[in-house]
Design a protein around this motif. Structure first.
Motif, PDB file in Angstrom:
ATOM      1  N   ASP A 138       0.825  -1.218   0.000  1.00 17.08           N
ATOM      2  CA  ASP A 138       0.000   0.000   0.000  1.00 17.08           C
ATOM      3  C   ASP A 138       0.856   1.263   0.000  1.00 17.08           C
ATOM      4  N   LEU A 140      -0.038   4.321   0.142  1.00 12.10           N
ATOM      5  CA  LEU A 140      -0.510   5.329   1.090  1.00 12.10           C
ATOM      6  C   LEU A 140       0.286   5.240   2.395  1.00 12.10           C
ATOM      7  N   ILE A 141       0.463   4.001   2.856  1.00 14.58           N
ATOM      8  CA  ILE A 141       1.156   3.803   4.126  1.00 14.58           C
ATOM      9  C   ILE A 141       2.664   3.955   3.963  1.00 14.58           C
ATOM     10  N   THR A 142       3.228   3.333   2.921  1.00 14.84           N
ATOM     11  CA  THR A 142       4.694   3.380   2.817  1.00 14.84           C
ATOM     12  C   THR A 142       5.180   4.798   2.554  1.00 14.84           C
ATOM     13  N   PHE A 144       3.914   7.525   3.604  1.00 12.36           N
ATOM     14  CA  PHE A 144       3.874   8.226   4.883  1.00 12.36           C
ATOM     15  C   PHE A 144       5.003   7.763   5.802  1.00 12.36           C
ATOM     16  N   LEU A 145       5.229   6.454   5.837  1.00  8.49           N
ATOM     17  CA  LEU A 145       6.254   5.909   6.735  1.00  8.49           C
ATOM     18  C   LEU A 145       7.651   6.349   6.310  1.00  8.49           C
ATOM     19  N   ILE A 146       7.922   6.273   5.004  1.00 12.26           N
ATOM     20  CA  ILE A 146       9.258   6.642   4.533  1.00 12.26           C
ATOM     21  C   ILE A 146       9.518   8.110   4.838  1.00 12.26           C
TER      22      ILE A 146
END
Lengths: 366, 297
Positions: A138, A140-142, A144-146
């Motif tokens: 996903d 959207l999540i990666t 944001f995380l990166i």
């Protein structure tokens, strides 16, 4: 999860804007001990001097770029939530690149530093696109995380190894004078990057609506399965939207260094990514809608800044106002909400339940 | 280390479970951070005023629920974009809490009260002395047991009740629900309020574990809870595992501070990096598995 980008009528946008202004006035009256001065400062402040006006337009430049980046991703049905980290990364890379090659000519140096910053941000966002493309991770999540992972590291670099020992501020050394973008409205920080931002908006509009690739891009965003059935190489419209979205955030970050501050300041990108998403959504994910949305946003931002500087208006109040503006600015049913509330009141006061909510957009669940 | 991780896990897990319910109902609640912060503030203030942890936590829950109710009015009745509304709720919390705190206590900063009641450790009437298992099972604060119990409860609720089925169908196919004569908006609203309850409770537990309210005490835990929902593949037990992995990563990076000379700030990014790696490896492995499964046909 609803991932379609919102569209709305012009009337709806106008109603939202009116509501936003009204709410701001109410909060200013309630929350400030000198409401008249605060209102005046808030609404008139951005036009009160060249300095504030120029800085408002400069804030507009940044918001156009980040808003475009977010909108382009939305248009392909892809989410880039890492804007803040991408802006920040581009800024630090631009600052380092500019200071590493002082021997270059002015044009060469700007191109090199800008290119390096944009490349870094594009790669950062592109990674999420690549993961999604390869393994359906996903984005959207990666993204944001990166981005979240990058922020503390860049904070550390600006405070630590890359800090400017000559400055009291937490910043990198200033870039060579030759590479600084032309200022337009001194003493404000407005620079010629604004021309680039507006041209990019026009370019994106053209590419998205008048080319085959743009058509495929939008088609994929509307319905990925349908687009693939129609022969569109939809995998490409995961990777490229992320790359370009990151690149546009990168331009914003590079401009911060080349034009606005001539160095990377610690934490300057705080909230920039979210504001870009907000601008994109307020502008209904349309490249030309982004322009007025960014202008309104920049106006309100600069207004609250002048109100904080010149009156007893506080940063908390400014934040609350921004929150309330967020609540109403994308509202679709505002024109219906108040009549419906009135009808409910009428029901409470004993009118017969005859003409219940004709064609209300939804049944109220409470 | 495990015990410590469980303590860190509990608030994240509980907030994530609430967020999971709204996510299954088709509402990506990005305001978990703001809801947690509100729950933390309310819980500390009321616990200090009444001396009762229970009242404090209940107020935290109530505050989270109220703010989430507001979220539902704005997103459902005003028809505002869910994303922007969530951002607005976060802003409202970061601006509103210092504003209220300043009105009530004359400070926008740290709230530390004298003789504050702390979260009790749970004491069991029985105990046994198997070294590892003992540490795993006993002596935790109440939030840990609460979190694990709630994981079971949410699982039961989502998969074994008609209410849970409806919540899941709102997310998967709201029109189907409408055709059955049920209001998707109603279930969506309930799901949003449940996410506020979870986040409020999580925030309350987080703050009462420390016994103080600090500005930005959640420091990204609401976001991490949100990530845990997806990392756990939108299932309660998955969320439990994901929240634990996060907590473990945080514990490891705190422990690493003593051993390796890594700057403090850089360690802040470690939980995020570890999560990205976990996510990518997991999905790559899954994609590989799918490809193998599909290839004979």
């Amino acid at each position: 999860m609803n991932r379609s980008s919102p569209r709305g009528s012009l009337a709806g946008i106008a109603a939202a804007l009116v509501a936003a202004v009204l709410v701001t006035i109410v909060l200013l009256v309630l929350g400030s001990r000198t409401p008249a001065a605060a209102i005046r400062s808030f609404f008139w402040g951005p036009f009160s001097s060249t300095y504030y006006f120029g800085n408002m337009i400069n804030a507009f430049t940044v918001l156009v770029l980040t808003g475009l980046g977010a909108a382009l991703a939305f248009r392909a049905g892809v989410f880039n939530l890492g804007g803040e980290g991408q802006v920040y990364t581009a800024a630090i890379v631009t600052a380092v690149a500019a200071n590493a090659a002082p021997q270059l000519t002015a044009a060469g140096g700007v191109a090199f530093a800008l290119g390096a910053g944009v490349f870094a941000a594009a790669v950062m966002a592109g990674l999420s696109g690549l993961f999604r493309f390869l393994w359906d991770t996903d984005e959207l999540i990666t993204s944001f995380l990166i981005a979240s992972a990058s922020i503390p590291i860049i904070d550390y670099m600006i405070v630590g190894p890359l800090n400017d020992p000559a400055s009291n501020l937490l910043t990198t050394p200033r870039i060579p004078e030759a590479f600084r973008l032309l200022r337009i409205l001194p003493p404000s920080r407005l620079h010629i990057g604004i021309v680039v931002a507006v041209l990019l908006a026009a370019l994106v509009f053209f590419l998205l609506f008048y080319t085959v690739r743009g058509y495929e891009w939008r088609l994929t965003g509307l319905n990925r399965e349908f687009a693939r059935y129609g022969g569109v190489n939809t995998g490409m419209y995961i990777l490229f939207p992320m790359l370009i979205s990151g690149g546009l955030h990168g331009v914003a970050g590079a401009f911060h260094v080349l034009g606005t501050h001539h160095a990377a300041l610690v934490g300057f990108s705080g909230g920039l990514g979210w504001n870009g998403l907000a601008v994109a959504l307020i502008g209904r994910s349309h490249p030309l809608g982004v322009l007025p949305a960014a202008l309104v946003f920049a106006y309100l931002q600069t207004g609250s800044r002048t109100a904080i500087l010149h009156t007893e208006f506080t940063i908390e109040l400014a934040t609350i106002i921004q929150a309330v503006i967020f609540f109403v600015i994308t509202a679709q049913y505002l024109p219906q909400v108040f009549p419906r509330a009135a009808r409910k009141l009428a029901l409470v006061f004993g009118r017969p339940r005859g003409g219940a909510a004709p064609a209300a957009p939804e049944e109220d669940g409470s | 280390m495990i015990a410590n991780s469980l303590g860190i896990m509990a608030p994240i897990l509980i907030a994530a479970l609430g967020g999971l319910i709204s996510e299954r109902a088709g509402v990506l609640n990005i305001s978990l951070e703001g809801l947690m912060l509100t729950g933390a503030f309310a819980a500390v203030v009321v616990t200090a005023a009444t001396g009762s942890i229970v009242l404090g936590l209940l107020t935290g829950v109530l505050a989270g629920a109220l703010l989430a109710f507001m979220f539902s009015i704005i997103s459902i009745d005003f028809g505002s974009n869910i994303f922007i509304t969530g951002l607005g709720i976060n802003l409202l919390a970061t601006g509103g809490i210092p504003f209220i705190s300043n009105q009530m206590f004359g400070t926008k900063g740290v709230l530390r009260f004298a003789d504050m009641t702390l979260l009790p450790r749970v004491v069991f009437p029985f105990d046994f002395r198997i070294p590892l298992l003992h540490d795993l099972l006993f002596g935790h604060q109440i939030g840990v047991y609460l979190g694990i119990a709630l994981t079971g409860l949410v699982w039961l609720g989502l998969y074994r009740t008609s209410f849970g089925l409806r919540i899941r169908s709102v997310g998967a196919n709201p029109e189907a629900l409408r055709l059955r004569g049920l209001s998707p908006e109603r279930y969506r609203r309930i799901a949003i309020i449940l996410s506020g309850i979870g986040a409020g409770l999580g925030g309350g537990l987080l703050a009462l574990r420390l016994g103080v309210y600090l500005p930005n005490i959640t420091s990204g835990r609401g976001w991490i809870a949100l990530v845990a929902i997806f990392l756990g593949y939108r299932r309660p037990v998955g969320v439990l595992i994901a929240a634990f992995v996060f907590a473990l990563a945080e514990t490891v990076s705190m422990a690493a501070q003593g051993i390796v000379a890594v700057p403090n700030t850089v360690l802040l990014s470690l939980p995020y990096i570890l999560t990205v790696i976990a996510m990518v490896v997991y999905s790559a492995a899954r994609a590989g598995g799918n490809r193998r499964a599909r290839s004979p046909r």
